[in-house]
Each structure stands twice: as C-alpha cells, then as structure tokens.
Write a protein that holds these residues in place. Structure first.
Motif, PDB file in Angstrom:
ATOM      1  N   ALA A  20      18.833 -61.643  27.686  1.00 23.64           N
ATOM      2  CA  ALA A  20      17.974 -60.975  26.713  1.00 23.64           C
ATOM      3  C   ALA A  20      16.510 -61.339  26.937  1.00 23.64           C
ATOM      4  O   ALA A  20      15.629 -60.468  26.909  1.00 23.64           O
ATOM      5  CB  ALA A  20      18.403 -61.352  25.295  1.00 23.64           C
ATOM      6  N   PHE A  21      16.225 -62.605  27.179  1.00 21.19           N
ATOM      7  CA  PHE A  21      14.836 -62.999  27.414  1.00 21.19           C
ATOM      8  C   PHE A  21      14.333 -62.526  28.776  1.00 21.19           C
ATOM      9  O   PHE A  21      13.133 -62.280  28.940  1.00 21.19           O
ATOM     10  CB  PHE A  21      14.695 -64.518  27.285  1.00 21.19           C
ATOM     11  CG  PHE A  21      14.520 -64.979  25.869  1.00 21.19           C
ATOM     12  CD1 PHE A  21      13.288 -64.895  25.240  1.00 21.19           C
ATOM     13  CD2 PHE A  21      15.589 -65.476  25.149  1.00 21.19           C
ATOM     14  CE1 PHE A  21      13.120 -65.307  23.936  1.00 21.19           C
ATOM     15  CE2 PHE A  21      15.438 -65.898  23.840  1.00 21.19           C
ATOM     16  CZ  PHE A  21      14.198 -65.819  23.224  1.00 21.19           C
ATOM     17  N   GLU A  60       6.150 -53.947  25.822  1.00 24.17           N
ATOM     18  CA  GLU A  60       6.888 -53.338  24.708  1.00 24.17           C
ATOM     19  C   GLU A  60       7.288 -54.387  23.677  1.00 24.17           C
ATOM     20  O   GLU A  60       7.189 -54.153  22.468  1.00 24.17           O
ATOM     21  CB  GLU A  60       8.126 -52.626  25.250  1.00 24.17           C
ATOM     22  CG  GLU A  60       9.041 -52.069  24.174  1.00 24.17           C
ATOM     23  CD  GLU A  60      10.333 -51.518  24.741  1.00 24.17           C
ATOM     24  OE1 GLU A  60      11.273 -51.271  23.961  1.00 24.17           O
ATOM     25  OE2 GLU A  60      10.408 -51.337  25.982  1.00 24.17           O
ATOM     26  N   VAL A  61       7.740 -55.556  24.152  1.00 23.31           N
ATOM     27  CA  VAL A  61       8.193 -56.592  23.225  1.00 23.31           C
ATOM     28  C   VAL A  61       7.011 -57.193  22.469  1.00 23.31           C
ATOM     29  O   VAL A  61       7.104 -57.484  21.265  1.00 23.31           O
ATOM     30  CB  VAL A  61       8.963 -57.688  23.988  1.00 23.31           C
ATOM     31  CG1 VAL A  61       9.391 -58.810  23.051  1.00 23.31           C
ATOM     32  CG2 VAL A  61      10.182 -57.089  24.677  1.00 23.31           C
ATOM     33  N   ALA A  62       5.889 -57.387  23.153  1.00 18.82           N
ATOM     34  CA  ALA A  62       4.736 -58.018  22.512  1.00 18.82           C
ATOM     35  C   ALA A  62       4.166 -57.170  21.393  1.00 18.82           C
ATOM     36  O   ALA A  62       3.599 -57.703  20.428  1.00 18.82           O
ATOM     37  CB  ALA A  62       3.650 -58.305  23.557  1.00 18.82           C
ATOM     38  N   THR A  63       4.273 -55.856  21.491  1.00 17.30           N
ATOM     39  CA  THR A  63       3.757 -54.970  20.447  1.00 17.30           C
ATOM     40  C   THR A  63       4.817 -54.573  19.435  1.00 17.30           C
ATOM     41  O   THR A  63       4.528 -53.787  18.526  1.00 17.30           O
ATOM     42  CB  THR A  63       3.166 -53.700  21.094  1.00 17.30           C
ATOM     43  OG1 THR A  63       4.162 -53.077  21.928  1.00 17.30           O
ATOM     44  CG2 THR A  63       1.957 -54.051  21.954  1.00 17.30           C
ATOM     45  N   ALA A  70      11.426 -61.184  17.845  1.00 16.08           N
ATOM     46  CA  ALA A  70      12.675 -61.942  17.765  1.00 16.08           C
ATOM     47  C   ALA A  70      13.849 -61.013  17.486  1.00 16.08           C
ATOM     48  O   ALA A  70      14.951 -61.215  18.023  1.00 16.08           O
ATOM     49  CB  ALA A  70      12.578 -63.010  16.680  1.00 16.08           C
ATOM     50  N   GLY A  71      13.666 -60.009  16.652  1.00 13.20           N
ATOM     51  CA  GLY A  71      14.727 -59.047  16.403  1.00 13.20           C
ATOM     52  C   GLY A  71      15.059 -58.228  17.638  1.00 13.20           C
ATOM     53  O   GLY A  71      16.221 -57.893  17.874  1.00 13.20           O
ATOM     54  N   TRP A  72      14.035 -57.903  18.445  1.00  9.82           N
ATOM     55  CA  TRP A  72      14.271 -57.168  19.688  1.00  9.82           C
ATOM     56  C   TRP A  72      15.158 -57.984  20.621  1.00  9.82           C
ATOM     57  O   TRP A  72      16.148 -57.482  21.164  1.00  9.82           O
ATOM     58  CB  TRP A  72      12.927 -56.869  20.348  1.00  9.82           C
ATOM     59  CG  TRP A  72      12.960 -55.891  21.472  1.00  9.82           C
ATOM     60  CD1 TRP A  72      12.655 -54.565  21.430  1.00  9.82           C
ATOM     61  CD2 TRP A  72      13.317 -56.157  22.846  1.00  9.82           C
ATOM     62  NE1 TRP A  72      12.792 -53.987  22.670  1.00  9.82           N
ATOM     63  CE2 TRP A  72      13.192 -54.943  23.556  1.00  9.82           C
ATOM     64  CE3 TRP A  72      13.723 -57.288  23.529  1.00  9.82           C
ATOM     65  CZ2 TRP A  72      13.465 -54.835  24.920  1.00  9.82           C
ATOM     66  CZ3 TRP A  72      14.000 -57.193  24.886  1.00  9.82           C
ATOM     67  CH2 TRP A  72      13.874 -55.984  25.574  1.00  9.82           C
ATOM     68  N   VAL A  73      14.806 -59.259  20.796  1.00  9.17           N
ATOM     69  CA  VAL A  73      15.591 -60.118  21.684  1.00  9.17           C
ATOM     70  C   VAL A  73      16.990 -60.353  21.111  1.00  9.17           C
ATOM     71  O   VAL A  73      17.985 -60.364  21.845  1.00  9.17           O
ATOM     72  CB  VAL A  73      14.849 -61.442  21.920  1.00  9.17           C
ATOM     73  CG1 VAL A  73      15.681 -62.378  22.789  1.00  9.17           C
ATOM     74  CG2 VAL A  73      13.494 -61.196  22.557  1.00  9.17           C
ATOM     75  N   ALA A 126      18.804 -58.386  19.221  1.00 13.08           N
ATOM     76  CA  ALA A 126      19.663 -57.206  19.386  1.00 13.08           C
ATOM     77  C   ALA A 126      20.189 -57.107  20.815  1.00 13.08           C
ATOM     78  O   ALA A 126      21.368 -56.797  21.028  1.00 13.08           O
ATOM     79  CB  ALA A 126      18.873 -55.943  19.015  1.00 13.08           C
ATOM     80  N   VAL A 127      19.330 -57.395  21.805  1.00  6.65           N
ATOM     81  CA  VAL A 127      19.776 -57.343  23.205  1.00  6.65           C
ATOM     82  C   VAL A 127      20.819 -58.424  23.477  1.00  6.65           C
ATOM     83  O   VAL A 127      21.834 -58.190  24.146  1.00  6.65           O
ATOM     84  CB  VAL A 127      18.574 -57.480  24.149  1.00  6.65           C
ATOM     85  CG1 VAL A 127      19.032 -57.542  25.599  1.00  6.65           C
ATOM     86  CG2 VAL A 127      17.614 -56.316  23.966  1.00  6.65           C
ATOM     87  N   ALA A 128      20.591 -59.628  22.945  1.00  6.87           N
ATOM     88  CA  ALA A 128      21.538 -60.723  23.166  1.00  6.87           C
ATOM     89  C   ALA A 128      22.886 -60.424  22.508  1.00  6.87           C
ATOM     90  O   ALA A 128      23.948 -60.670  23.102  1.00  6.87           O
ATOM     91  CB  ALA A 128      20.957 -62.028  22.621  1.00  6.87           C
ATOM     92  N   TYR A 129      22.871 -59.888  21.296  1.00  5.87           N
ATOM     93  CA  TYR A 129      24.124 -59.560  20.615  1.00  5.87           C
ATOM     94  C   TYR A 129      24.886 -58.474  21.379  1.00  5.87           C
ATOM     95  O   TYR A 129      26.110 -58.548  21.539  1.00  5.87           O
ATOM     96  CB  TYR A 129      23.850 -59.087  19.191  1.00  5.87           C
ATOM     97  CG  TYR A 129      23.557 -60.188  18.201  1.00  5.87           C
ATOM     98  CD1 TYR A 129      23.168 -61.452  18.616  1.00  5.87           C
ATOM     99  CD2 TYR A 129      23.650 -59.958  16.833  1.00  5.87           C
ATOM    100  CE1 TYR A 129      22.888 -62.452  17.703  1.00  5.87           C
ATOM    101  CE2 TYR A 129      23.380 -60.961  15.907  1.00  5.87           C
ATOM    102  CZ  TYR A 129      22.993 -62.196  16.353  1.00  5.87           C
ATOM    103  OH  TYR A 129      22.718 -63.202  15.455  1.00  5.87           O
TER     104      TYR A 129
END
Length: 331
Positions: free
Chosen positions: A87-88, A97-100, A105-108, A110-113
C-alpha cells in the motif's frame, strides 16, 4: 550510469494533513498501536525535506497501527506486513495524488485492506488456512504464532470466523473509530447495509466470545472496542523503514518502465518488419500442377539415310534452287 527517479514538486503538492484525525464518533480506543508508533524524526533527529519527508512522516504515523489492523483482518503476520508495504509503495508511486487527498491515511488504509483481503491469496502456499502456522515464518515455527492471552486468541479466532466484509466493517467501525457513513463509504456500501453488517457481526461475535455473551447488551459495544484496542498479537509486527519501502517502490517503477519501453520497442520493430515485407498489391496464387496422360512424347527429326542424304545434296546443288532461278541473267 546511475538512475534517478524524479520526485514530485513539493511546491505544487503540499504535505498531507495529519494521518489519524480524531474520530467523529468521539474518543475511541484505536486498534493496538504501540507506544511511540507516531514517532517523528529519524535517527539523525530530523526528517528529509520535500516529498520524501512528507512520505516518511505519513509512514511513521500510520504504518505500525495499520500493520496491526491488517493482522486482525488476516491472522497472518507476513501477509499483514506485505499488504501495508504494498500500500505504501503504491502511495509513493502515486504521491501527487496521495499528498492532495483529504485523508492520505484513509487512502493507504483502503489499499492495504483490499490487498490483505484479496481472494487471490488463497492460491498462494501457506495462506489457505490463516490459523495454521506459516512454513516460511521463523516466528511461527518457533511456536510464537498464537496470541499469548487465551482471551485474545478467542477474540482473534472469532474475528477470523467472520466473513471478510463483516470483519472489515467491524474493524473500521470499532477499531479505527470511523462513524457509520464513513464506514459504509470505505466498504462501498450504503449506510443501512453497513449497519446491518455490524448487527450481524455483533451477533456472531457474541455467540463465539464468552466475554461478550456474558456482558449486558448495552455494554457489548464498548466492551468490544475495549477488547479490540487491548488485543495484543503474539507475533512481532515491525514494518520496514520508510526509506526501504521507498527504494522498493522506485525499483519496481523502474522495472515496469523498462518492461513497457521494451515491449513498445518490440511492437515497433515487429510493425516495421511487417510493413516492409508485406505485399503492396494482389498476386494471384499459382495453381498447382496436374499430371496429364495420353500425350505422345516429343521426338526430333529422324536421322537421314545415305540415300536421302545424297538426294538432299542434289537438290541443294540444283541451279533451280539457286539465285539464277529468281533473277535470270541475260543471254
């Protein structure tokens, strides 16, 4: 020749907001985050500047707790660490995209889950039954794969008996502390559906965990959140350093870039060869030969006999056959 990966322009993309904002449901117990998990600077006392520093800060704030959450989802130490690292890595590859994003933390998470609960892991060796020790995990072979507290083991087994979507809903609502609409949004469901999933999960957990079954109904939710927050996995869950994760993501990006460039070059060469060797006009195919019978064989002139040869010479020497016959001379 050294290769470098361009970093996003930190003047265009501001650093992300704090990774774990307070829950909108009020104070709640987070899922077993170790003390000091939200550490700041590295061994040198300061974080790198620019996007690297922002990524490292997000990683230090969220990775330890996220590894514990994915462990509760899967019951597998190596799969939990792998899901968080993947995920990271995706987050660093798509850092603008992640920085904006309003909640990196929710973005990461969701990918990890999604990676941790992927059904494709069932085809991998050692992942079919999450309760069995991993043959490649030395900690599991040493007998440290189970939770130390029997109550924690009972709760862990009860969580793993839930369906993946119910397990994810319970962890987001009671473990992470999201409210019901946010839980429904992250699980891609409507709010009533998420509520029904929670109620069904509560009934299943109460049937499997004696501590929850013996508690009054009005105290079960608070007790479940308390037990999730106090659950201590029986295996070490230490993620790799942020620099190592970034390096792996950059190497993977370079490999994919080389593969795409190589494939594009192969397609270009194949297309050029086809264009240069393909016919430019229609050529009718040559019919295959067929044998014909009943045709007499070819034969040349027969050899002259002595009599015929003399007659041939006489006719050739006859004056009637010479030029005098065509243009007679005056007498």
């Amino acid at each position: 020749m050294t290769e470098s990966v361009e970093e996003p322009d930190d003047t265009r993309f501001p650093p992300p907001p704090p990774a774990d904002p307070p829950s909108r449901r009020g104070p709640s117990t987070r899922v077993a985050e170790p003390p000091g998990a939200h550490g700041g600077p590295d061994a040198t006392g300061e974080l790198p500047a620019g996007p690297r520093g922002a990524f490292d800060a997000l990683y230090r704030q969220t990775a330890p707790g996220l590894v514990r959450q994915t462990y509760l989802l899967t019951g597998r130490r190596f799969l939990a660490l792998e899901a968080v690292e993947r995920a990271f890595q995706q987050a660093w590859a798509r850092w603008p995209e992640v920085a904006t994003d309003p909640e990196p933390a929710g973005w990461v998470r969701a990918v990890a889950y999604d990676y941790a609960l992927s059904p494709w892991h069932r085809l991998r060796r050692g992942v079919q039954d999450p309760l069995d020790p991993d043959p490649d995990d030395p900690d599991a072979r040493d007998g440290r794969g189970d939770a130390g507290d029997p109550d924690d083991r009972i709760l862990m087994d009860a969580l793993l008996e839930l369906s993946p979507i119910h397990r994810r809903t319970v962890l987001l609502y009671h473990g992470v502390g999201l409210d019901l609409p946010d839980t429904a949004a992250e699980t891609e469901a409507s709010t009533p559906t998420a509520g029904i999933r929670l109620l069904n999960a509560h009934d299943e957990l109460a049937a499997r965990v004696p501590e929850l079954a013996g508690a009054p109904p009005e105290n079960r939710l608070a007790l479940l959140e308390q037990r999730l927050g106090a659950l201590q996995p029986g295996v070490p869950l230490v993620p790799r350093p942020a620099a190592a994760v970034r390096g792996t993501a950059e190497r993977r990006t370079r490999r994919w870039t080389r593969a795409v460039v190589g494939m594009t070059a192969m397609i270009t060469v194949a297309t050029s060869y086809t264009l240069s060797t393909a016919p430019t006009r229609y050529e009718a195919p040559v019919s295959p030969g067929v044998s014909v019978s009943g045709v007499p064989p070819l034969s040349g002139p027969q050899q002259l006999t002595e009599e015929r040869r003399q007659l041939h010479d006489k006719l050739r020497d006859d004056p009637a056959a010479g030029p005098a016959r065509l243009a007679p001379l005056a007498g």
